[in-house]
Write a protein that holds these residues in place. Structure first.
Motif, PDB file in Angstrom:
ATOM      1  N   ARG A  58       0.787  -1.219   0.069  1.00  0.00           N
ATOM      2  CA  ARG A  58       0.039  -0.009   0.112  1.00  0.00           C
ATOM      3  C   ARG A  58       0.864   1.247  -0.118  1.00  0.00           C
ATOM      4  O   ARG A  58       0.416   2.210  -0.479  1.00  0.00           O
ATOM      5  CB  ARG A  58      -0.835  -0.060   1.036  1.00  0.00           C
ATOM      6  CG  ARG A  58      -1.906   1.161   1.152  1.00  0.00           C
ATOM      7  CD  ARG A  58      -2.298   1.640   2.638  1.00  0.00           C
ATOM      8  NE  ARG A  58      -1.359   1.910   3.476  1.00  0.00           N
ATOM      9  CZ  ARG A  58      -1.470   2.004   4.799  1.00  0.00           C
ATOM     10  NH1 ARG A  58      -2.643   1.515   5.384  1.00  0.00           N
ATOM     11  NH2 ARG A  58      -0.425   2.380   5.383  1.00  0.00           N
ATOM     12  N   LYS A  61       1.415   3.099  -3.298  1.00  0.00           N
ATOM     13  CA  LYS A  61       0.374   3.242  -4.382  1.00  0.00           C
ATOM     14  C   LYS A  61      -0.466   4.596  -3.725  1.00  0.00           C
ATOM     15  O   LYS A  61      -0.248   5.061  -2.558  1.00  0.00           O
ATOM     16  CB  LYS A  61      -0.692   2.234  -4.307  1.00  0.00           C
ATOM     17  CG  LYS A  61       0.021   0.947  -4.457  1.00  0.00           C
ATOM     18  CD  LYS A  61       0.278   0.829  -6.010  1.00  0.00           C
ATOM     19  CE  LYS A  61       0.727  -0.639  -6.395  1.00  0.00           C
ATOM     20  NZ  LYS A  61       1.917  -0.638  -6.720  1.00  0.00           N
ATOM     21  N   PRO A  62      -1.149   4.935  -4.461  1.00  0.00           N
ATOM     22  CA  PRO A  62      -1.988   6.598  -4.191  1.00  0.00           C
ATOM     23  C   PRO A  62      -3.180   6.023  -3.120  1.00  0.00           C
ATOM     24  O   PRO A  62      -3.419   4.993  -3.129  1.00  0.00           O
ATOM     25  CB  PRO A  62      -2.486   6.994  -5.153  1.00  0.00           C
ATOM     26  CG  PRO A  62      -2.270   6.073  -6.456  1.00  0.00           C
ATOM     27  CD  PRO A  62      -1.334   4.950  -6.148  1.00  0.00           C
ATOM     28  N   ASP A  63      -3.544   7.074  -2.399  1.00  0.00           N
ATOM     29  CA  ASP A  63      -4.820   6.669  -1.655  1.00  0.00           C
ATOM     30  C   ASP A  63      -5.909   6.305  -2.356  1.00  0.00           C
ATOM     31  O   ASP A  63      -6.431   6.830  -3.684  1.00  0.00           O
ATOM     32  CB  ASP A  63      -5.110   8.046  -1.029  1.00  0.00           C
ATOM     33  CG  ASP A  63      -4.202   8.737   0.034  1.00  0.00           C
ATOM     34  OD1 ASP A  63      -3.473   7.646   0.437  1.00  0.00           O
ATOM     35  OD2 ASP A  63      -4.129   9.608   0.394  1.00  0.00           O
ATOM     36  N   TYR A  65      -6.172   3.333  -3.823  1.00  0.00           N
ATOM     37  CA  TYR A  65      -5.929   2.413  -4.837  1.00  0.00           C
ATOM     38  C   TYR A  65      -6.521   1.041  -4.655  1.00  0.00           C
ATOM     39  O   TYR A  65      -6.943   0.282  -5.585  1.00  0.00           O
ATOM     40  CB  TYR A  65      -4.451   2.210  -4.942  1.00  0.00           C
ATOM     41  CG  TYR A  65      -3.879   1.450  -5.971  1.00  0.00           C
ATOM     42  CD1 TYR A  65      -3.985   1.650  -7.175  1.00  0.00           C
ATOM     43  CD2 TYR A  65      -3.513  -0.005  -5.891  1.00  0.00           C
ATOM     44  CE1 TYR A  65      -3.315   0.942  -8.340  1.00  0.00           C
ATOM     45  CE2 TYR A  65      -3.142  -0.756  -6.803  1.00  0.00           C
ATOM     46  CZ  TYR A  65      -2.873  -0.439  -8.086  1.00  0.00           C
ATOM     47  OH  TYR A  65      -2.446  -1.290  -9.158  1.00  0.00           O
ATOM     48  N   HIS A  68     -10.199   0.912  -5.554  1.00  0.00           N
ATOM     49  CA  HIS A  68     -10.007   0.937  -7.066  1.00  0.00           C
ATOM     50  C   HIS A  68      -9.887  -0.605  -7.513  1.00  0.00           C
ATOM     51  O   HIS A  68     -10.575  -1.102  -8.701  1.00  0.00           O
ATOM     52  CB  HIS A  68      -9.376   1.941  -7.746  1.00  0.00           C
ATOM     53  CG  HIS A  68      -9.325   1.947  -9.012  1.00  0.00           C
ATOM     54  ND1 HIS A  68     -10.107   2.586  -9.808  1.00  0.00           N
ATOM     55  CD2 HIS A  68      -8.373   1.096 -10.076  1.00  0.00           C
ATOM     56  CE1 HIS A  68      -9.812   2.320 -11.230  1.00  0.00           C
ATOM     57  NE2 HIS A  68      -8.756   1.621 -11.183  1.00  0.00           N
ATOM     58  N   VAL A  69      -9.028  -1.130  -6.998  1.00  0.00           N
ATOM     59  CA  VAL A  69      -8.710  -2.488  -7.437  1.00  0.00           C
ATOM     60  C   VAL A  69      -9.808  -3.470  -7.199  1.00  0.00           C
ATOM     61  O   VAL A  69     -10.408  -4.210  -8.171  1.00  0.00           O
ATOM     62  CB  VAL A  69      -7.580  -3.161  -7.125  1.00  0.00           C
ATOM     63  CG1 VAL A  69      -7.146  -4.464  -7.128  1.00  0.00           C
ATOM     64  CG2 VAL A  69      -6.321  -2.426  -7.359  1.00  0.00           C
TER      65      VAL A  69
END
Length: 93
Positions: A58, A61-63, A65, A68-69
């Motif tokens: 984590r 990765k951006p906040d 993420y 979103h996945v």
């Protein structure tokens, strides 16, 4: 000694001591499953390893993420009218 970020704003995720709620969840789930199966130490250690792996994943990765996945693979249940079906890859207007 490692650098620990503390929440500074109202919309930061909730924390329990030094961990955010999404980091503590695998550890807590491992503990609960371990208690139910009489293998608390083993499952707690597995939860700890999963927590470390998730935190390492984590951090790069951006906040948002991970959410979103989950949406992209169709694992985020929602009944909202404004969120399109994640399995529809093309939209005809």
């Amino acid at each position: 000694m490692t650098h620990v970020e503390l929440p500074r704003y109202v919309d930061d995720p909730p924390h329990l001591l030094l961990w955010s709620a999404d980091e503590i969840a695998p550890l807590a789930i491992g503990l609960v499953v371990g208690v139910m199966l009489s293998q608390a130490l083993i499952f707690t250690l597995i939860g700890f390893v999963l927590t470390k792996a998730y935190a390492r994943y984590r951090d790069g990765k951006p906040d948002g993420y991970f959410l979103h996945v989950l949406y992209w693979i169709g694992a985020l249940p929602t009944s909202a009218r404004t969120i399109p079906n994640p399995f529809a890859r093309q939209f005809n207007i």
